[in-house]
Design a protein around this motif. Sequence first.
Motif, mmCIF file in Angstrom:
data_model
loop_
_atom_site.group_PDB
_atom_site.id
_atom_site.type_symbol
_atom_site.label_atom_id
_atom_site.label_comp_id
_atom_site.label_asym_id
_atom_site.label_seq_id
_atom_site.Cartn_x
_atom_site.Cartn_y
_atom_site.Cartn_z
ATOM 1 N N ARG A 130 0.837 -1.213 0.000
ATOM 2 C CA ARG A 130 0.000 0.000 0.000
ATOM 3 C C ARG A 130 0.871 1.263 0.000
ATOM 4 N NH1 ARG A 130 -5.554 1.173 2.102
ATOM 5 N NH2 ARG A 130 -5.588 3.405 2.395
ATOM 6 N N LYS A 133 2.289 1.788 -3.424
ATOM 7 C CA LYS A 133 1.265 2.323 -4.328
ATOM 8 C C LYS A 133 1.059 3.813 -4.076
ATOM 9 C CE LYS A 133 -3.393 1.384 -5.994
ATOM 10 N NZ LYS A 133 -4.344 2.401 -5.682
ATOM 11 N N THR A 134 0.983 4.198 -2.814
ATOM 12 C CA THR A 134 0.817 5.611 -2.458
ATOM 13 C C THR A 134 2.019 6.430 -2.912
ATOM 14 O OG1 THR A 134 -0.573 5.043 -0.562
ATOM 15 C CG2 THR A 134 0.480 7.217 -0.530
ATOM 16 N N THR A 136 4.035 5.792 -5.371
ATOM 17 C CA THR A 136 3.964 5.898 -6.835
ATOM 18 C C THR A 136 2.959 6.964 -7.245
ATOM 19 O OG1 THR A 136 4.621 3.594 -7.099
ATOM 20 C CG2 THR A 136 3.499 4.628 -8.970
ATOM 21 N N GLU A 137 1.808 6.987 -6.591
ATOM 22 C CA GLU A 137 0.782 7.986 -6.919
ATOM 23 C C GLU A 137 1.296 9.392 -6.613
ATOM 24 O OE1 GLU A 137 -2.497 6.595 -4.564
ATOM 25 O OE2 GLU A 137 -3.038 5.043 -6.024
ATOM 26 N N LEU A 138 1.936 9.577 -5.470
ATOM 27 C CA LEU A 138 2.445 10.897 -5.097
ATOM 28 C C LEU A 138 3.563 11.352 -6.031
ATOM 29 C CD1 LEU A 138 2.459 10.514 -1.204
ATOM 30 C CD2 LEU A 138 0.885 11.883 -2.591
ATOM 31 N N THR A 140 3.992 10.462 -9.088
ATOM 32 C CA THR A 140 3.392 10.771 -10.380
ATOM 33 C C THR A 140 2.836 12.199 -10.376
ATOM 34 O OG1 THR A 140 2.877 8.448 -10.782
ATOM 35 C CG2 THR A 140 1.612 10.080 -12.061
ATOM 36 N N LYS A 141 2.197 12.583 -9.277
ATOM 37 C CA LYS A 141 1.686 13.959 -9.162
ATOM 38 C C LYS A 141 2.811 14.969 -9.203
ATOM 39 C CE LYS A 141 -2.634 13.565 -6.601
ATOM 40 N NZ LYS A 141 -3.321 13.930 -5.355
#
Length: 145
Positions: A130, A133-134, A136-138, A140-141
């Motif tokens: 998790r 994943k978080t 990676t999302e951050l 990407t932003k």
Amino acid sequence: MSDHRLLGSDLAADPGFLLARARAVTSGAANARLAPLGLKVRQLSVLWLACQDPGPSQRELSEFLGLDPSQVVALVDELQRRGLVERRAGERDRRSRIIVATADGVRLLDRGLAAVRAAGDASFANLTDRERKTLTELLTKVAFG
């Protein structure tokens, strides 16, 4: 987490520094695993994107990877010298050079991806699925807005 005496410094709490340090740590680990294949992370990145259909233009590579066009030319030149990619004229704009992986390039990519994934697993071993994943999302932003 490291028991380094400077970990409590203001610098160690700066997101820009942490990104740069994390990049150095992860790239170093990946480059070490890629060395037996004669690759580095930047070369693998170009090869990886060249395996997309359709392949990217040199301009797209430069913009996406955040590299100066001259750096991309040098990376593509080396991969082409090794027979891993080809430059082809663009279908819409014949002046544009599209970078396409050769069969040898595709085979080497598979081995390279296994190497960087192993390095990533080691680099991110302290994170849960998790958290990865978080992260990676951050990232990407941050990287793409």
